[in-house]
Design a protein around this motif. Sequence first.
Motif, PDB file in Angstrom:
ATOM      1  N   PRO A  17       1.360  -0.768  -0.268  1.00  0.00           N
ATOM      2  CA  PRO A  17       0.274   0.702   0.104  1.00  0.00           C
ATOM      3  C   PRO A  17       0.602   1.373   0.067  1.00  0.00           C
ATOM      4  O   PRO A  17       1.729   1.896   0.645  1.00  0.00           O
ATOM      5  N   TYR A  18       0.393   2.110  -0.850  1.00  0.00           N
ATOM      6  CA  TYR A  18       1.536   3.736  -1.057  1.00  0.00           C
ATOM      7  C   TYR A  18       0.204   4.400  -0.889  1.00  0.00           C
ATOM      8  O   TYR A  18      -1.008   4.313  -1.522  1.00  0.00           O
ATOM      9  N   ARG A  19       0.425   6.048  -0.232  1.00  0.00           N
ATOM     10  CA  ARG A  19      -0.538   6.585   0.045  1.00  0.00           C
ATOM     11  C   ARG A  19      -0.779   8.065  -0.602  1.00  0.00           C
ATOM     12  O   ARG A  19       0.683   8.683  -1.316  1.00  0.00           O
ATOM     13  N   LEU A  35       3.758   9.132  -4.369  1.00  0.00           N
ATOM     14  CA  LEU A  35       3.596   8.338  -3.560  1.00  0.00           C
ATOM     15  C   LEU A  35       3.699   7.502  -2.186  1.00  0.00           C
ATOM     16  O   LEU A  35       5.526   8.292  -2.692  1.00  0.00           O
ATOM     17  N   VAL A  38       2.561   3.210   3.392  1.00  0.00           N
ATOM     18  CA  VAL A  38       1.886   3.508   4.033  1.00  0.00           C
ATOM     19  C   VAL A  38       2.971   2.436   5.107  1.00  0.00           C
ATOM     20  O   VAL A  38       2.747   3.195   6.194  1.00  0.00           O
ATOM     21  N   SER A  56      -7.984   0.473  -6.315  1.00  0.00           N
ATOM     22  CA  SER A  56      -9.013  -0.481  -5.932  1.00  0.00           C
ATOM     23  C   SER A  56     -10.394  -0.318  -6.458  1.00  0.00           C
ATOM     24  O   SER A  56     -10.861   0.449  -7.018  1.00  0.00           O
ATOM     25  N   ASP A  94      -5.751   8.976  -0.500  1.00  0.00           N
ATOM     26  CA  ASP A  94      -5.876   8.603  -1.447  1.00  0.00           C
ATOM     27  C   ASP A  94      -4.635   6.964  -1.528  1.00  0.00           C
ATOM     28  O   ASP A  94      -3.689   7.254  -1.893  1.00  0.00           O
ATOM     29  N   THR A  95      -5.374   6.143  -1.470  1.00  0.00           N
ATOM     30  CA  THR A  95      -3.995   4.791  -1.544  1.00  0.00           C
ATOM     31  C   THR A  95      -4.735   3.619  -2.980  1.00  0.00           C
ATOM     32  O   THR A  95      -5.584   3.283  -3.309  1.00  0.00           O
TER      33      THR A  95
END
Length: 278
Positions: A17-19, A35, A38, A56, A94-95
């Motif tokens: 996961p990257y934000r 990015l 997380v 997603s 957002d991720t």
Amino acid sequence: MTAAAPLTARPGTVPLPYRVVEREAETPDTATIVLEPVRSALQPFAPGQFAMVYASGVGDIPLSVSGIDGRRLTHTVRTVGAVSGALNRLRRGDTVGVRGPFGTGWELPAAAGKDLLVVAGGIGLAPLRPLVRDALAAPERHGRLNVLIGARTPHELLYTGDVRGWQPAARILITVDRADPPWQGEVGVVTTLLDRAAFSPGASAAFICGPEPMIRAAAGELVHRGVDPEQIRVSLERNVQCATGHCGHCQLGPLLLCRDGPVISWTEAQPLLMVREL
């Protein structure tokens, strides 16, 4: 009975996961997103490599890295389909899922001591941007740096702030296919800029990314001017899906571009790109 060893995934094949921490609109249909992991970060990327970025509930697509800054990754995405559209609409906080790094890089160190020609068409400037930054960060390692940029219109030029900042350390030449007011610059294909580039053909290395017709024209013209085909590296695009060399969707002749590319020498690319519909 001996218990079976647990299955472990090869590093980079499972999305992390990257934000989104920054977003900048480049054009009406193109945005650059920064990015940040997380938790754990992927292994370091090299300029020219790509990631698979997952939106997603929509899917994932390959995106070249357009910036590398420690644990942060930068990608520039143009809306052309459902996944790219979803990624383009991301906002801060957002991720997404990211896996990689995949593929081959530009291998700038191999061009030590040579004049550099960076030739970009449209969004092809994105994977070349980290290479330009690396070259500017260590000017003593190479000769003259030329950055040749082509776009369809002035409104589709990317990284305008960055490009201004690359001067005067780099020779920046820009052209567009169609001029809109108040454009006063060059109009024409990117190969016309070679007449004004500063390089010694026998001691030069070139890095090219853009639409395939532009790649063929630019590489062919450089060879015609005396640049060694082995010193010309091009980034090619095909339908990458698995990114691990298993599904075969990105096959180009004997190559699987997710594994053997996307960056290859013109010596290797030229005979493949000359085959119609390969």
